[in-house]
Design an enzyme around this catalytic site. Structure first.
Site, PDB file in Angstrom:
ATOM      1  CE  LYS A   1      22.741   6.215  38.296  1.00 51.93           C
ATOM      2  NZ  LYS A   1      23.792   6.847  37.473  1.00 51.93           N
TER       3      LYS A   1
ATOM      4  CB  VAL B   1      23.595   1.772  42.060  1.00 50.88           C
ATOM      5  CG1 VAL B   1      24.510   2.809  42.708  1.00 50.88           C
ATOM      6  CG2 VAL B   1      22.165   1.949  42.573  1.00 50.88           C
TER       7      VAL B   1
ATOM      8  CB  ALA C   1      25.734 -19.710  36.032  1.00 51.77           C
TER       9      ALA C   1
END
Length: 434
Positions: free
Chosen positions: A203, A130, A33
């Site tokens: 989804k 999902v 990150a």
């Protein structure tokens, strides 16, 4: 750079996994990150015994967390529609970025949420909504960005896939396997969302919007469950060279977009037909890349946490990026979403498996063939199971060529009106997935 402070709303299965993975892999995540990520507060209803949150501030009020001025990113993991919508919109209004695993929230309220986020210049990330730990949203939105997506098909509910796998492999009845799925924690006490296809439709709605650049339209998704399937249907499909899967299918056609969840016969040699147990898989066909398959754990504490944290890393990376140059929520720029209509199921085209319970009389097959022929429906294969005769009835199994569903509906009405046909004709759609 100073650490990015985040708040976690919900410390259940996914929330607990997210906290644990953030703590365990803190150094690796920070390297990716570019900054440390610190959990500044957790909003929870009850303690998760799998998490050691000693030293982390807690609250039982999610809005206290959302209003916490130290927190830059809110991770929403409480699920549901109403409260989740309120806290996500409040977080956005407070100028905070949001990461969520809530497929129902995105499928039903995503258009509103994304519009608000665009106004406020913040990100709403939802990879974990999902297929759990499978990074399929990133694959379609970014990895396949050069492609015109033609269709996608997914096994995107592990409960239904577990049930159908057990029915095929062990010859067990639906109700028997469902009870085991509930005992194992794969299915809820009320399994409706899973076995009736609602969870998969949430989804699929999200995947279709990202694939085709259309607004989220959950209310137009055709949904059919697996509760009417029998071990006989599973066996007949196998004899014909197919496997039955509870599939979500989104397909681009000249007339509009097909958006449908239902039991489907798939050729047994396709990779996706061999995805068993609680695993998930999504197959995507693009004009440049061809077909690709994304497979993995569709749920679970740490697989889903993996996707939550991947989104979190993306948001941290983007904190210093010009908001107008960020990856769009639904892959396409908001003012470029198209108005392709979602087709009603009667206008969708498929091949069909039909199981007809017929009296053992001469000429029945000829009547059946005539009814189908009159409606332009061609038969690809036929199987008659005389050895399985019960009460004078013989199962007649047919697989048709592709045809618009409205014609099949007409044919079924005519077949069920015949004196020699008893009861309803079982109809399952067939997809080659070439």
């Amino acid at each position: 750079m100073k650490p990015v402070k985040v708040g976690i709303c919900g410390l259940g299965t996914v929330g607990g996994g997210t906290f644990n993975v953030l703590k365990r892999n803190a150094e690796e995540i920070a390297r990716r990150a570019g900054r440390d990520i610190e959990v500044a507060q957790i909003a929870l209803r009850s303690q998760n015994p799998q998490c050691d949150i000693t030293g982390t501030p807690i609250t039982h009020d999610v809005f206290e967390l959302v209003d916490n001025p130290e927190i830059e990113i809110v991770i929403e993991l409480i699920g549901g529609y109403t409260l989740a919508r309120e806290l996500v919109l409040k977080a956005i209004d407070n100028g905070k970025h949001v990461v969520t695993a809530n497929k129902a929230l995105i499928a039903v309220h995503g258009n509103e949420i994304f519009a608000r986020a665009r106004e406020k210049g913040v990100i709403v990330a939802f990879e974990a909504a999902v297929a759990g730990g499978i990074p399929v949203i990133k694959a379609i939105r970014e990895g396949l960005a050069a492609n015109r997506i033609n269709w996608l098909a997914g096994i995107i509910n592990g409960t239904g896939n577990f049930i159908l796998s057990e029915m095929r492999e062990k010859g067990r009845a639906f109700d028997d396997v469902l009870k085991e799925a509930q005992a194992l924690g794969y299915a809820e006490a009320d399994p409706t969302f899973d076995v009736e296809g609602i969870d998969a439709a949430h989804k699929l709605t999200i995947l279709a919007s990202i694939a085709f650049g259309i607004p989220l339209q959950f209310d137009k998704a055709y949904t059919e469950g697996i509760t009417k399937l029998t071990t006989a249907d599973v066996g007949y499909a196998e004899a014909l060279g197919y496997r039955i899967k509870h599939l979500g299918v989104a397909r681009r056609t000249d007339a509009g977009i097909e958006l449908r969840v239902h039991p489907t016969l798939i050729p047994a040699d396709r990779l996706i037909a061999n995805v068993n147990g609680v695993m998930n898989a999504v197959m995507v066909n693009g004009d440049a890349a061809g077909s690709s398959l994304y497979y993995g754990a569709g749920a679970g504490m740490e697989p889903t946490a993996s996707s939550v944290i991947a989104d979190l890393v993306d948001v941290v990376r983007a904190l210093t990026t010009d908001p107008t140059n960020r990856v769009p929520h639904l892959a396409f720029q908001p003012d470029s979403l198209s108005d392709h209509p979602i087709l009603p199921i009667a206008a969708c085209e498929s091949a069909y498996y039909l199981r007809i319970q017929a009296k053992d009389h001469p000429g029945v097959l000829a009547q059946v063939a005539s009814i189908l022929s009159q409606r332009g429906i061609n038969i690809e294969s036929i199987m008659q199971k005389e050895v399985e005769e019960h009460d004078g009835l013989v199962p007649m199994i047919l697989v048709t060529h592709r045809v618009v569903e409205a014609r099949i509906d007409e044919a079924l009405a005519a077949l069920e009106a015949l004196d020699d046909v008893v009861g309803k004709v079982m109809r399952i759609r067939v997809e080659q997935l070439n």
